[in-house]
Design an enzyme around this catalytic site. Structure first.
Site, short mmCIF file in Angstrom:
data_model
loop_
_atom_site.label_atom_id
_atom_site.label_comp_id
_atom_site.label_asym_id
_atom_site.label_seq_id
_atom_site.Cartn_x
_atom_site.Cartn_y
_atom_site.Cartn_z
N SER A 290 4.36 -8.04 -2.03
CA SER A 290 2.98 -7.60 -1.95
C SER A 290 2.06 -8.77 -1.55
CB SER A 290 2.56 -6.95 -3.27
OG SER A 290 1.39 -6.18 -3.13
N ASP B 256 4.84 4.06 0.00
CA ASP B 256 4.03 3.08 -0.73
C ASP B 256 2.55 3.42 -0.54
OD1 ASP B 256 2.72 0.80 -1.72
OD2 ASP B 256 4.33 -0.53 -1.06
N HIS C 25 5.81 1.33 -4.17
CA HIS C 25 5.45 -0.08 -4.25
C HIS C 25 6.29 -0.79 -5.31
CE1 HIS C 25 2.79 -3.34 -3.15
NE2 HIS C 25 2.50 -3.58 -4.41
#
Length: 233
Positions: free
Chosen positions: A123, A184, A211
């Site tokens: 991320s 996601d 995610h």
């Protein structure tokens, strides 16, 4: 510092609202999947996150907090809103807060705990890893503080902060594996694909989930095949 014989050393960079310990706990399946290939070393970002965790609306309709909102001592690599000391991947800004401090923190870990064969990010951490790849390429293979042989970017994205445009001026030649989920909703897959476009000959591994760091059999195979090319026979 050296790893066990035959194992690659990989520096792991967590996402926003995580820290090194939390990321290590949440990647237990990945560590197990890669135990014959790599030693994973975890780092915590220097910036403490104090802004309240935002709510997100899931497909089912009821509200829930973002995946990393319950971590004790949450950290981040930069803030897109310097005044509020907050971050959102899609937030446009002219300047950010904390990025140079975070890059120096990674440099320090490389000096004190390196060398590392590769670097892995998730991320916001993957976005930082992309910046590090760019810096290494701009400095030249034999110069500068970074000398990673490869990078793994999971749920990565290209920063939309104007001052970060310098990281995306030249295609990155470092070997990379880009991993992202087709569903996601924190970092939609189109954002990860935009990041992929800035790399030369990237390898891409997708999954049907959201995610998180995937480590099921198909992803394990993809990780191991990628890492096999860097292990001395």
């Amino acid at each position: 510092m050296t790893s066990s014989p035959g194992l690659l050393r990989i520096l792991c960079v967590h996402g926003y609202r995580q820290n090194g310990n939390a990321f290590r706990e949440r990647t237990g399946a990945l560590r197990k999947a890669l135990k014959k290939h790599a030693e994973l070393v975890y780092i915590s970002a220097p910036l403490r996150v104090t802004d309240p965790a935002p709510q997100q609306e899931p497909a089912g309709g009821s509200q829930t907090v973002e995946p990393d909102s319950q971590v004790e001592d949450p950290r981040g690599w930069w803030f897109s809103n310097a005044q509020e000391r907050s971050f959102h991947a899609g937030e446009s800004c002219q300047s950010s807060l904390g990025l140079e401090e975070s890059l120096e923190a990674v440099r320090r870990v490389v000096r004190e705990q390196g060398p590392f064969d590769g670097i892995l990010g998730f991320s916001q951490g993957a976005a930082l890893v992309a910046m590090i790849c760019a810096l290494q390429g701009q400095a030249g293979d034999a110069q500068g503080p970074f000398s990673f042989r490869f990078a793994v970017l999971i749920a990565g994205f290209r920063s939309v902060c104007e001052e970060h445009a310098r990281f995306y001026t030249t295609p990155v030649s470092m070997p990379t594996l880009h991993v992202f989920g087709e569903t996601d909703r924190v970092i939609p897959d189109h954002m990860s694909r935009e990041l992929v476009a800035g790399f030369q000959n990237p390898q891409v591994l997708t999954h049907t989930g959201g995610h998180f760091v995937p480590a099921a059999a198909p992803q394990k195979k993809g990780y191991c095949q990628f890492l096999d090319t860097f292990i001395s026979k």
